[in-house]
Design an enzyme around this catalytic site. Structure first.
Site, mmCIF file in Angstrom:
data_model
loop_
_atom_site.group_PDB
_atom_site.id
_atom_site.type_symbol
_atom_site.label_atom_id
_atom_site.label_comp_id
_atom_site.label_asym_id
_atom_site.label_seq_id
_atom_site.Cartn_x
_atom_site.Cartn_y
_atom_site.Cartn_z
ATOM 1 N N ALA A 90 -80.786 46.103 -2.721
ATOM 2 C CA ALA A 90 -81.134 47.480 -3.092
ATOM 3 C C ALA A 90 -82.106 48.125 -2.111
ATOM 4 O O ALA A 90 -82.646 49.198 -2.395
ATOM 5 C CB ALA A 90 -81.721 47.501 -4.500
ATOM 6 N N ALA A 91 -82.305 47.502 -0.951
ATOM 7 C CA ALA A 91 -83.281 48.042 0.004
ATOM 8 C C ALA A 91 -82.892 49.439 0.473
ATOM 9 O O ALA A 91 -83.740 50.334 0.599
ATOM 10 C CB ALA A 91 -83.421 47.097 1.199
#
Length: 307
Positions: free
Chosen positions: A249-250
């Site tokens: 989810a960066a």
């Protein structure tokens, strides 16, 4: 500051293992987890944790997984009156190795049933926002309608073009900021990296996308930071080094932090740095939404770590 997010909502199943499996191979994992996810949901949650007033436009199924996703959004203070319900909740299976690399399969399901008339029900909410943030995991008609509403109302627009797929030519007029990652940038431009240095390849890819009509291009580069090309020039923005354990989810954290900074009126260079910092923090933790930092953690990273 008000941000509206139109995007997908998914029930995430994570498995961590020493390495990712090859085709036809079974690898034994050492940890699993079940979380709220989806790029739209992730970005909405990250915006909220960084202090924005967030409204979500999306769709979940009429099932317990849909209940779970709605409860999770509300826990972070996100408005959900425009999260509709139909069919079966979308699901995502995420495999992560010990270096933080991942392989993902998504079944969008309810996300693909979003209707134009449902987006129009949220018109007043979109028009009252500072920024509309969208992705491509819901159907094209819904995304297009939301962008048109935003542009008519003078609302700034950010498109995270993921997953990569063909988009209408009108998006080049409707979108202020395009934020692809490396793979997505290759898809939209046809410019293969072929071992080039990040700055060299990014400049070529960004110029190609801008030649098609994109006004501002931000290519996210993971551990290499991000590259900007647009109305304010161009720059390779350095990363915040961390021990990455899960990069899932960066990119969502980057997009959200960037949008929050824009909504706050911060200069573009600072907005890009804050996006990099949020993405780095998320990559240093396990899971999707559980890994996303709050405002205090982001400010601490900005003060203590030099990119």
């Amino acid at each position: 500051m008000k941000i509206t997010v139109l995007g997908d909502l998914l029930y995430d199943c994570f498995i961590w293992a020493p390495r990712l499996p090859r085709m036809g191979e079974t690898v034994t994992g050492d940890r699993n987890g079940f979380y709220a996810g989806g790029k739209g949901g992730n970005q909405a949650v990250q915006c909220a944790r960084l202090g924005a007033e967030v409204s979500m436009i999306g769709k979940v199924g009429v099932d317990p997984r849909g209940d779970f996703l709605l409860e999770n959004l509300r826990r972070d203070g996100i408005r959900t009156e425009y999260v509709f319900r139909e069919g079966e909740t979308g699901t995502c299976c995420v495999h992560v190795d010990h270096a933080g690399h991942n392989a993902i399969i998504v079944a969008p399901l309810a996300n693909e049933t979003m209707r134009v008339e449902e987006v129009r029900r949220a018109e007043a909410q979109i028009a009252a926002s500072d920024i509309l943030l969208v992705q491509l995991q819901v159907n094209e008609e819904a995304v297009t309608e939301a962008l048109k509403i935003a542009v008519r109302a003078g609302v700034r627009t950010v498109l995270n073009p993921a997953p990569a797929r063909a988009v209408p030519e009108s998006y080049f007029d409707l979108v202020e900021f395009w934020t692809p990652n490396e793979t997505e940038a290759e898809f939209f431009t046809g410019c293969a990296q072929n071992g080039q240095a990040p700055e060299v390849w990014c400049r070529t890819a960004a110029e190609c996308l801008r030649s098609k009509g994109a006004r501002n291009v931000i290519i996210t580069l993971g551990e290499h930071g991000c590259f900007y090309s647009g109305a304010e020039g161009e720059a390779l923005v350095p990363p915040y080094p961390v021990n990455a354990v899960d990069s899932t989810a960066a990119g969502d954290s980057f997009n959200a932090a960037f949008c929050v900074a824009l909504a706050e009126g911060r200069p573009l260079p600072e907005a890009l740095l804050r996006g990099n910092a949020a993405g780095a923090l998320t990559a240093s933790r396990h899971g999707s939404q559980p890994s996303m930092p709050d405002r205090q953690a982001l400010e601490t990273m900005m003060r203590r770590k030099e990119p």
